[in-house]
Write an enzyme that holds these catalytic residues in place. Structure first.
Site, PDB file in Angstrom:
ATOM      1  N   ASP A  87       0.836  -1.203   0.000  1.00 18.05           N
ATOM      2  CA  ASP A  87       0.000   0.000   0.000  1.00 18.05           C
ATOM      3  C   ASP A  87       0.875   1.259   0.000  1.00 18.05           C
ATOM      4  OD1 ASP A  87       0.922   0.159   2.650  1.00 18.05           O
ATOM      5  OD2 ASP A  87      -0.827  -0.918   3.412  1.00 18.05           O
ATOM      6  N   SER A  88       0.389   2.321   0.616  1.00 18.50           N
ATOM      7  CA  SER A  88       1.123   3.582   0.540  1.00 18.50           C
ATOM      8  C   SER A  88       2.498   3.501   1.199  1.00 18.50           C
ATOM      9  CB  SER A  88       0.310   4.703   1.194  1.00 18.50           C
ATOM     10  OG  SER A  88      -0.058   4.351   2.517  1.00 18.50           O
TER      11      SER A  88
END
Lengths: 239, 239
Positions: B10-11
């Site tokens: 993810d981020s």
């Protein structure tokens, strides 16, 4: 398959993924849009770089890079008769080697964006200090590179780019427009974080002017805000 | 062709090429030995990640990655009934989604080194401060993620890795062994440079233990010191 941007060069390219490095910053800027691939070879000059061309950029590749930076010259410009003599490449040959690299890349794919980057300026005092930090009293008193000679190589690099109609970044000249430009160099030759920031900004500018602007490029997959939590498949159905 | 290491997540993975980032540091460590490719999707949970699998890791690829880190859970663990509800994935499904990701990668190539990374701890006060910095008085008083819930997801991640015989990095637990671990998080969730350093060290350790140690891997081409200035072709003749 997302497009590839290749960074081809010597140690200044090889080190570009260190903290604050221009390569890593590019990879961050183009995240989810293009892959930034480092092909940096510490100590290499253009003569030795030629041996790598067919391996790094094979003819007939189905997925050649969309853009390549060519960043050589710091080693070619090492002076004859000094400690870096082995790396020296005469100025006319440097220009011809660059031309051969460009020609090879254009043969791979005529649409490739090719950007020539000149060697940075040389801080001769910084180089000598660095040599003393390594070798103490045994350090040479004569710098193996001079800023004057770096200028000669930078000039040929920029002139070749103009002749071939390619964008170029005159790092030698750009850096020295700032008072105290020596701060851009960590050992008189390689880049500090501030020096890396200049290369990064210049590359992004040239890429954008050539139509390879990250903000204008599509994401590889939907942005998470476009995904409906209850019907996620909808956002992905057109992949 | 040098081997590829893919960072899938993810981020926290997407941002890993920012200054001081763990992805960039890995790319630097493996320079001239392996390419580190970032496949980070901000805001994504494991449910949405499944839609990407066939695109990012196509079956029958001639050059599948030699190693992949799977680093999801921070969004799956977003609480129901709070601002991040849309991203929430129930804990049993999180585990099964991770299992499906692993199975897909193993189907791509059974020899791929797969490393599961748990979500980091959550600094709830840091999250609230961050929300206030964005929304002022309108910021929610209830954190959208809790450290307790991150622990539940981390535990499932580590247990699944054990069940499947895969190495894992328990970031939730590892970070909290340090007094003042909140310094590892920039907004209560994402990583500071110090937090990135921990992920980097852990990944290098796990990769090395699994036989993917950069110092033991060959350079792609001769080191410049092995090139004879007078007969450079000799160093390249066996390519």
């Amino acid at each position: 398959m997302r497009p590839q941007i290749v960074l081809f060069g010597d140690s200044i390219t090889a080190q570009s993924f260190r903290s604050g490095g221009w390569g890593a910053a590019l990879a961050d800027t183009y995240t989810r849009k293009a892959d930034v691939v480092v092909r940096g070879y510490g100590g290499y000059n253009t003569r030795w770089a030629l041996f790598l061309l067919n391996h790094l950029f094979p003819m007939g590749s189905a997925t050649p890079p969309v853009a390549t930076t060519i960043f050589f010259g710091a080693n070619d410009a090492a002076l004859l008769g000094r400690t870096g003599e082995r790396q020296h490449v005469p100025i006319e040959e440097y220009r011809e080697n660059l031309r051969r690299i460009v020609r090879h890349l254009k043969n791979c794919t005529p649409t490739m964006l090719i950007v020539l980057i000149t060697p940075p300026p040389i801080d001769e005092l910084g180089r000598l200090e660095f040599a003393r930090s390594l070798y103490g009293d045994k350090a040479t008193e004569l710098p193996e590179r001079t800023n004057e000679m770096a200028a000669v190589y930078a000039k040929q690099c920029v002139e070749l780019a103009e002749e071939l109609g390619l964008p170029s970044i005159n790092l030698w000249s750009k850096m020295q427009k700032t008072e105290g430009w020596q701060k851009f160099l960590s050992d008189g030759l390689h880049l500090t974080a501030e020096g890396n920031a200049i290369v990064y900004e210049e590359v992004v500018k040239v890429f954008s002017e050539a139509g390879l602007s990250a903000p204008n490029m599509p994401y590889d997959f939907p942005h998470h805000s476009e995904i409906d939590g209850k019907n996620p498949e909808k956002a992905f159905q057109n992949l």
